[in-house]
Design a protein around this motif. Structure first.
Motif, short mmCIF file in Angstrom:
data_model
loop_
_atom_site.label_atom_id
_atom_site.label_comp_id
_atom_site.label_asym_id
_atom_site.label_seq_id
_atom_site.Cartn_x
_atom_site.Cartn_y
_atom_site.Cartn_z
N SER B 58 -2.51 -10.75 2.09
CA SER B 58 -1.55 -10.97 1.00
C SER B 58 -1.52 -9.79 0.02
CB SER B 58 -1.82 -12.27 0.26
OG SER B 58 -2.99 -12.20 -0.50
N ILE B 59 -1.35 -8.61 0.59
CA ILE B 59 -1.31 -7.41 -0.26
C ILE B 59 -0.11 -7.45 -1.21
CG2 ILE B 59 -0.82 -4.93 -0.14
CD1 ILE B 59 -2.77 -4.71 2.10
N GLU B 60 1.03 -7.98 -0.71
CA GLU B 60 2.22 -8.01 -1.57
C GLU B 60 1.99 -8.91 -2.78
OE1 GLU B 60 5.44 -9.07 0.99
OE2 GLU B 60 5.30 -7.19 2.08
N LYS B 61 1.30 -10.03 -2.55
CA LYS B 61 1.03 -10.95 -3.65
C LYS B 61 0.02 -10.34 -4.63
CE LYS B 61 1.72 -14.83 -5.66
NZ LYS B 61 3.06 -15.05 -6.21
N MET B 62 -0.99 -9.65 -4.06
CA MET B 62 -2.00 -9.03 -4.92
C MET B 62 -1.37 -7.97 -5.83
SD MET B 62 -4.96 -8.73 -2.13
CE MET B 62 -6.16 -7.68 -2.86
N CYS B 63 -0.30 -7.34 -5.32
CA CYS B 63 0.36 -6.31 -6.12
C CYS B 63 0.94 -6.90 -7.41
CB CYS B 63 1.48 -5.66 -5.32
SG CYS B 63 0.92 -4.61 -4.01
N GLU B 64 1.27 -8.19 -7.37
CA GLU B 64 1.93 -8.79 -8.53
C GLU B 64 1.01 -8.96 -9.72
OE1 GLU B 64 3.90 -12.35 -7.22
OE2 GLU B 64 4.89 -11.25 -5.61
N LYS B 65 -0.31 -8.86 -9.50
CA LYS B 65 -1.22 -8.95 -10.64
C LYS B 65 -1.83 -7.61 -11.01
CE LYS B 65 -5.72 -9.46 -8.66
NZ LYS B 65 -6.06 -8.06 -8.73
N GLN B 69 -0.99 1.67 -11.16
CA GLN B 69 -2.00 2.59 -10.63
C GLN B 69 -2.85 1.88 -9.58
OE1 GLN B 69 -1.41 2.31 -13.93
NE2 GLN B 69 -1.80 4.23 -14.99
N GLN B 70 -3.07 0.58 -9.79
CA GLN B 70 -3.97 -0.14 -8.88
C GLN B 70 -3.30 -0.49 -7.56
OE1 GLN B 70 -5.12 -3.35 -11.43
NE2 GLN B 70 -6.87 -2.24 -12.25
N ILE B 71 -1.97 -0.60 -7.56
CA ILE B 71 -1.26 -0.93 -6.32
C ILE B 71 -1.52 0.12 -5.26
CG2 ILE B 71 1.04 -1.07 -5.30
CD1 ILE B 71 2.00 -2.32 -7.82
N VAL B 72 -1.59 1.38 -5.71
CA VAL B 72 -1.65 2.49 -4.77
C VAL B 72 -2.81 2.33 -3.79
CG1 VAL B 72 -1.90 4.98 -4.60
CG2 VAL B 72 -0.57 4.01 -6.44
N HIS B 73 -3.97 1.93 -4.31
CA HIS B 73 -5.12 1.88 -3.41
C HIS B 73 -5.02 0.72 -2.41
CE1 HIS B 73 -7.07 -1.60 -5.10
NE2 HIS B 73 -8.06 -1.44 -4.27
N LEU B 74 -4.20 -0.28 -2.71
CA LEU B 74 -4.04 -1.38 -1.74
C LEU B 74 -3.28 -0.92 -0.50
CD1 LEU B 74 -3.16 -4.37 -4.06
CD2 LEU B 74 -5.23 -4.10 -2.73
N THR B 75 -2.35 0.03 -0.70
CA THR B 75 -1.55 0.47 0.43
C THR B 75 -2.36 1.29 1.43
OG1 THR B 75 -0.83 2.36 -0.85
CG2 THR B 75 0.61 0.47 -0.84
N ASP B 76 -3.52 1.79 1.00
CA ASP B 76 -4.45 2.42 1.95
C ASP B 76 -4.78 1.46 3.08
OD1 ASP B 76 -4.86 4.81 0.79
OD2 ASP B 76 -6.66 4.23 -0.29
N ARG B 77 -4.86 0.20 2.73
CA ARG B 77 -5.36 -0.79 3.69
C ARG B 77 -4.26 -1.36 4.57
NH1 ARG B 77 -8.44 1.05 -0.34
NH2 ARG B 77 -10.60 0.88 0.28
N MET B 78 -3.03 -0.89 4.40
CA MET B 78 -1.97 -1.37 5.29
C MET B 78 -1.99 -0.62 6.60
SD MET B 78 1.09 -2.08 2.64
CE MET B 78 1.99 -0.78 3.36
N ASP B 79 -1.44 0.58 6.56
CA ASP B 79 -1.48 1.41 7.76
C ASP B 79 -2.54 2.46 7.49
OD1 ASP B 79 -1.13 3.10 9.77
OD2 ASP B 79 0.99 3.44 9.50
N TYR B 80 -3.78 2.11 7.86
CA TYR B 80 -4.88 2.97 7.41
C TYR B 80 -4.84 4.35 8.04
CZ TYR B 80 -6.56 0.57 11.57
OH TYR B 80 -6.65 0.01 12.80
N PRO B 373 -3.15 -4.18 10.77
CA PRO B 373 -3.08 -4.46 9.32
C PRO B 373 -1.74 -4.08 8.70
CG PRO B 373 -5.12 -3.38 9.86
CD PRO B 373 -4.31 -3.35 11.10
N ASP B 374 -1.05 -3.15 9.32
CA ASP B 374 0.27 -2.76 8.85
C ASP B 374 1.29 -3.86 9.13
OD1 ASP B 374 2.28 -1.03 7.94
OD2 ASP B 374 2.73 -0.40 9.97
N ILE B 375 1.11 -4.56 10.27
CA ILE B 375 2.04 -5.60 10.64
C ILE B 375 1.85 -6.83 9.75
CG2 ILE B 375 2.68 -7.16 12.52
CD1 ILE B 375 1.72 -4.88 14.41
N ASP B 376 0.59 -7.18 9.50
CA ASP B 376 0.31 -8.40 8.75
C ASP B 376 0.33 -8.20 7.23
OD1 ASP B 376 0.17 -10.45 10.41
OD2 ASP B 376 -1.97 -10.36 10.79
N ARG B 377 -0.19 -7.11 6.79
CA ARG B 377 -0.32 -6.79 5.36
C ARG B 377 -1.11 -7.83 4.61
NH1 ARG B 377 4.64 -5.83 6.68
NH2 ARG B 377 5.71 -7.32 5.39
#
Lengths: 170, 377
Positions: B58-65, B69-80, B373-377
């Motif tokens: 649920s990276i998209e949901k985590m972005c909402e809180k 600046q903090q969103i950027v590091h979550l996208t590392d974990r999508m398509d690593y 992880p890119d497919i599921d996010r």
């Protein structure tokens, strides 16, 4: 290659069949040559023997292994307990428990850190805490061997016992 | 049973029926936790149903809180494997929203590191592709060359895989003094080593037999499924975002958009190998011309995007990544949506695999270069 109706290769097919085999074997030998080259040239192999080279292994200075609070030789650090890193951390891996210290001369109370708790198990090494620190009190250290037997050991207290804030840092 | 009965039993062929098989979630050639429900008739694939959700975080949901600046590091974990490009997408989107002027130096640094990321991703893909088809040698060769790129990243960005080098407004630190020398050394080294890849795998008769005319995807299907990246371009779909909608420093470099029209596994393979050559060309054009200047534009400590919707697309190693941010003028976004390339590419797998054998499915999936992880996010 073409197969005639009764299951026998016709002449052209036979020619193609043989050239297919020739090209196939040739392509396999080309690949094997590359492997053979490295067998005969062991100096070009780049493998590192990791646990054996531990003494000489040096990580790059920017490598992000773990957060540390910088202490100097007199056990002084620069952390004012402002909690900027705690706010910047996306996963709550930093917890600052602050206390109060009363200056004996002026009688004013100032905020100091009591414990700087760092949950290594939750850290994603994003470096945002280091960027947010106004006094450059923390940094990323190069240690990378973090495996332990007990999960509770990953919760660390970064300020050393008896350490104090450097005079003049605000 | 008499002899006569035996003969009649043998002669009546039992009716064949379709059956199901689960490929994954723990299957070495799915490169992660992807479950494919295969409908089979003997060895022929009738249908492929991907079942997702095994690595949903649920990276998209985590972005909402989180703050911007903090969103950027979550996208590392999508398509690593193309983490720097993911970071760049978010940063570009935020910078568009803020109407921030980015220093030229940042644009060039970002482009160079993006191309290095693409190279390292393709090297890993090449190694893993060989391994999926039974050649373990390629895996070791791919990783040998990738190690040099990870060293460059480690020295400049501070991490090997999840680098988080971008921040809205620029990059985290200036490049390391050794960066240019190391990159140039790597390019000279890799120009010699890339022909080795061709010798080992491209010409290999077993490999070509297993990839040519396998997993065909037509141009129409590629467009309707939204298959982008090298997989789409191998079907003749000119979809390179770097060329069509240039961002960062891509408008000032010369490179070829690799397009093949065959649409089979071998074309997808060749497209990626050729892309490595193009990436090296881009890096060579930029590495000596990094303009002087700041490594970061000044931003406020708390970024608030003006109310509205923002979209930014970039070309990752797998295809087009879109970042869509809806802002309501608060510290964190109202809604974030990532259009990930892997998800769209996976949706075409059914069309590509139908009528092929099970072993061909592995080759097809490999050339799609899926990162789960890119497919599921």
């Amino acid at each position: 290659m073409s197969l005639s109706a009764d299951g026998i290769y016709n002449f052209m097919g036979l020619k193609n069949y043989i050239s297919d085999i020739y090209n196939g074997v040739k392509s396999l030998i080309t690949g094997m040559k590359v492997t053979g080259h490295y067998i005969t040239h062991p100096k070009e192999i780049v493998t590192q023997q990791y646990p054996e080279n531990r003494d000489t292994l040096k990580m790059f200075e920017r490598f992000r292994g773990e957060v540390v609070l910088i202490h100097d030789e007199n056990n002084l650090h620069k952390c004012t307990g402002c909690s900027a890193c705690e706010l910047a951390c996306p996963n709550g891996s930093i917890e600052i428990i602050s206390g109060k210290e009363i200056d004996p001369e002026t009688g004013k109370s100032t905020k100091i850190i009591d414990t700087f708790v760092y949950h290594l198990s939750m850290c994603t090494f994003c470096n945002l805490c280091i960027l947010s620190c106004p006094t450059d009190a923390i940094k990323m250290a190069q240690g990378f061997e973090h495996s332990v037997f007990d999960r509770s050991k990953l919760t660390k207290v970064l300020n050393k016992p008896g350490s104090k804030i450097m005079p003049g840092v605000k | 049973m008499t002899e006569q009965e035996l003969i009649t039993n043998i002669e009546t062929v039992p009716e064949t029926q379709e059956y199901f098989i689960n490929m994954g979630p723990q299957h070495p050639s799915t490169h992660g936790v992807l479950r494919l429900l295969l409908t089979l008739d003997g060895e022929i694939i009738k249908k492929v149903e991907p079942h997702l959700g095994y690595i949903h975080r649920s990276i998209e949901k985590m972005c909402e809180k989180d703050s911007y600046q903090q969103i950027v590091h979550l996208t590392d974990r999508m398509d690593y494997l193309s983490c720097h490009i993911n970071n760049e997408a978010v940063c570009l989107c935020v910078e568009n929203g803020l109407q921030l002027e980015i220093p030229e130096r940042v644009k060039v640094i970002r482009t160079i590191i993006s191309e290095l990321t693409r190279l390292s991703s393709h090297q890993l893909w090449w190694g893993v592709m060989g391994m999926d088809l039974g050649a373990i040698t390629t895996f070791l060769y791919g990783f040998r060359d990738r190690e040099l790129i990870t060293d460059i990243f480690e020295e400049t960005c501070g991490a090997r895989l999840t680098m988080n080098y971008n921040v809205p407004g620029g990059v985290m630190f200036d490049i390391h003094p050794n960066f240019q020398k190391r990159t140039k050394d790597f390019i000279t080294y890799f120009r010699k080593k890339l022909p080795e890849y061709d010798e080992l795998l491209t010409g290999n008769v077993i490999f070509t037999e297993r990839t040519k005319d396998i997993g065909y995807l037509s141009k129409e299907d590629a467009i309707s499924y939204g298959v982008t990246g090298p997989s789409g371009r191998a079907s003749g779909f000119a979809c390179d975002v770097r060329k069509r909608f240039p961002y960062s420093a891509y408008d000032r470099v010369e490179f070829k958009e690799i397009i093949y029209t065959e649409g089979d596994c071998f074309a997808r393979y060749k497209a990626r190998i050729d892309e490595m050559w193009e990436s090296m060309k881009i890096i060579e054009q930029l590495i000596d011309n990094i303009p002087e200047g700041e490594h970061k534009a000044k931003t406020k400590a708390v970024i608030k995007l003006p109310e509205g919707e923002y979209y930014q697309r970039v070309e990752t190693a797998r295809g087009e990544l879109g970042v869509y941010i809806v802002s309501d003028n608060k510290k964190s976004p109202y809604r974030v949506k990532f259009r990930s390339p892997g998800f769209s590419n996976l949706s075409a797998l059914d069309t590509m695999a139908r009528g092929n054998k099970i072993a061909d499915l592995v080759a097809t999936m490999s050339t799609l270069d899926l990162v789960i992880p890119d497919i599921d996010r």
